[in-house]
Design a protein around this motif. Structure first.
Motif, PDB file in Angstrom:
ATOM      1  N   ASN A 250       0.817  -1.212   0.000  1.00 55.27           N
ATOM      2  CA  ASN A 250       0.000   0.000   0.000  1.00 55.27           C
ATOM      3  C   ASN A 250       0.851   1.262   0.000  1.00 55.27           C
ATOM      4  O   ASN A 250       0.313   2.370  -0.084  1.00 55.27           O
ATOM      5  N   ASP A 251       2.159   1.095   0.075  1.00 56.62           N
ATOM      6  CA  ASP A 251       3.050   2.243   0.028  1.00 56.62           C
ATOM      7  C   ASP A 251       3.354   2.670  -1.407  1.00 56.62           C
ATOM      8  O   ASP A 251       4.106   3.616  -1.623  1.00 56.62           O
ATOM      9  N   PHE A 252       2.793   1.936  -2.358  1.00 60.08           N
ATOM     10  CA  PHE A 252       2.980   2.285  -3.765  1.00 60.08           C
ATOM     11  C   PHE A 252       1.716   2.927  -4.293  1.00 60.08           C
ATOM     12  O   PHE A 252       0.627   2.377  -4.156  1.00 60.08           O
TER      13      PHE A 252
ATOM     14  N   SER B 149       4.683   6.053  -7.507  1.00 56.59           N
ATOM     15  CA  SER B 149       5.576   6.463  -6.422  1.00 56.59           C
ATOM     16  C   SER B 149       5.536   5.456  -5.286  1.00 56.59           C
ATOM     17  O   SER B 149       4.462   5.036  -4.850  1.00 56.59           O
ATOM     18  N   PHE B 150       6.725   5.113  -4.832  1.00 60.77           N
ATOM     19  CA  PHE B 150       6.859   4.260  -3.650  1.00 60.77           C
ATOM     20  C   PHE B 150       7.247   5.148  -2.480  1.00 60.77           C
ATOM     21  O   PHE B 150       8.264   5.846  -2.541  1.00 60.77           O
ATOM     22  N   HIS B 151       6.412   5.164  -1.464  1.00 63.62           N
ATOM     23  CA  HIS B 151       6.605   6.048  -0.321  1.00 63.62           C
ATOM     24  C   HIS B 151       7.293   5.293   0.810  1.00 63.62           C
ATOM     25  O   HIS B 151       6.918   4.170   1.141  1.00 63.62           O
TER      26      HIS B 151
ATOM     27  N   VAL C  22      17.773   7.198   7.628  1.00 63.56           N
ATOM     28  CA  VAL C  22      18.798   8.043   8.253  1.00 63.56           C
ATOM     29  C   VAL C  22      18.170   9.314   8.807  1.00 63.56           C
ATOM     30  O   VAL C  22      18.355   9.665   9.962  1.00 63.56           O
ATOM     31  N   SER C  23      17.387   9.988   7.917  1.00 63.62           N
ATOM     32  CA  SER C  23      16.816  11.276   8.328  1.00 63.62           C
ATOM     33  C   SER C  23      15.438  11.154   8.952  1.00 63.62           C
ATOM     34  O   SER C  23      14.955  12.107   9.558  1.00 63.62           O
ATOM     35  N   ALA C  24      14.822   9.995   8.771  1.00 68.83           N
ATOM     36  CA  ALA C  24      13.449   9.756   9.256  1.00 68.83           C
ATOM     37  C   ALA C  24      12.430  10.613   8.515  1.00 68.83           C
ATOM     38  O   ALA C  24      11.278  10.716   8.954  1.00 68.83           O
ATOM     39  N   GLN C  25      12.837  11.207   7.386  1.00 62.95           N
ATOM     40  CA  GLN C  25      11.897  11.993   6.598  1.00 62.95           C
ATOM     41  C   GLN C  25      11.109  11.084   5.659  1.00 62.95           C
ATOM     42  O   GLN C  25      11.607  10.050   5.205  1.00 62.95           O
ATOM     43  N   GLU C  26       9.878  11.515   5.358  1.00 62.53           N
ATOM     44  CA  GLU C  26       9.067  10.793   4.392  1.00 62.53           C
ATOM     45  C   GLU C  26       9.557  11.126   2.990  1.00 62.53           C
ATOM     46  O   GLU C  26       9.682  12.295   2.630  1.00 62.53           O
ATOM     47  N   ARG C  27       9.805  10.113   2.214  1.00 63.38           N
ATOM     48  CA  ARG C  27      10.305  10.317   0.857  1.00 63.38           C
ATOM     49  C   ARG C  27       9.494   9.454  -0.105  1.00 63.38           C
ATOM     50  O   ARG C  27       8.743   8.578   0.310  1.00 63.38           O
ATOM     51  N   SER C  28       9.682   9.718  -1.381  1.00 60.97           N
ATOM     52  CA  SER C  28       9.052   8.878  -2.399  1.00 60.97           C
ATOM     53  C   SER C  28      10.040   8.666  -3.530  1.00 60.97           C
ATOM     54  O   SER C  28      10.900   9.504  -3.788  1.00 60.97           O
ATOM     55  N   ARG C  29       9.890   7.556  -4.169  1.00 58.56           N
ATOM     56  CA  ARG C  29      10.778   7.175  -5.263  1.00 58.56           C
ATOM     57  C   ARG C  29       9.940   6.672  -6.419  1.00 58.56           C
ATOM     58  O   ARG C  29       8.990   5.905  -6.230  1.00 58.56           O
ATOM     59  N   TYR C  30      10.265   7.135  -7.627  1.00 61.81           N
ATOM     60  CA  TYR C  30       9.564   6.694  -8.833  1.00 61.81           C
ATOM     61  C   TYR C  30       9.943   5.256  -9.142  1.00 61.81           C
ATOM     62  O   TYR C  30      11.123   4.896  -9.112  1.00 61.81           O
ATOM     63  N   LEU C  31       8.944   4.451  -9.427  1.00 62.12           N
ATOM     64  CA  LEU C  31       9.174   3.066  -9.826  1.00 62.12           C
ATOM     65  C   LEU C  31       8.351   2.744 -11.061  1.00 62.12           C
ATOM     66  O   LEU C  31       7.237   3.240 -11.220  1.00 62.12           O
TER      67      LEU C  31
END
Length: 129
Positions: free
Chosen positions: A27-29, A100-102, A107-116
């Motif tokens: 569900n993170d995608f 987007s994969f969330h 390391v930073s504990a920030q929420e990020r997303s990556r294109y897949l």
């Protein structure tokens, strides 16, 4: 890692119906665009239908009026409803999605997303009387 899992293939008689499903394993995608392709023996892979996260759809001419692509964002699943199936629809159907994969940066504990861009392994549709 997130995967696409297709299901719903099988045997169908000419004129019959079948519904294919394509589900993201996480569900993170989030889907951006999802496409169904098919490849029959000895033929090139063909784009059959696509749908965007906004609901815009496209179809190849030879399935218009017979196939419907839809998306259920609550289930993170895309469907291909195949009606009035013809012998020439027999093929392996592949789901292909980009989005987007969330995740949380470890390391930073920030929420990020990556294109897949993902591909499923395919589901076989056999048309036979």
């Amino acid at each position: 890692q997130v995967q696409l899992v297709e299901s719903g293939g099988g045997f169908v008689q000419p004129g019959g119906s079948l519904r294919l499903s394509c589900a993201a394993s996480s569900n993170d995608f989030s889907f951006s665009t999802v496409r169904w392709h098919r490849q029959a023996p000895g033929k090139q892979r063909e784009l059959v239908a696509s749908i965007t996260d906004g609901g815009r759809t496209t179809y190849v001419d030879n399935v218009k009026g017979r196939f419907t692509i839809s998306i259920d964002n609550t289930q993170n699943t895309v469907y291909l409803q195949m009606n009035n199936v013809k012998p020439e629809d027999a093929a392996v159907y592949y789901c292909n999605a980009d989005g987007s994969f969330h995740f949380t940066d470890p390391v930073s504990a920030q929420e990020r997303s990556r294109y897949l861009e993902l591909w499923g392994r395919g589901t076989l549709v056999t048309v036979s009387s």
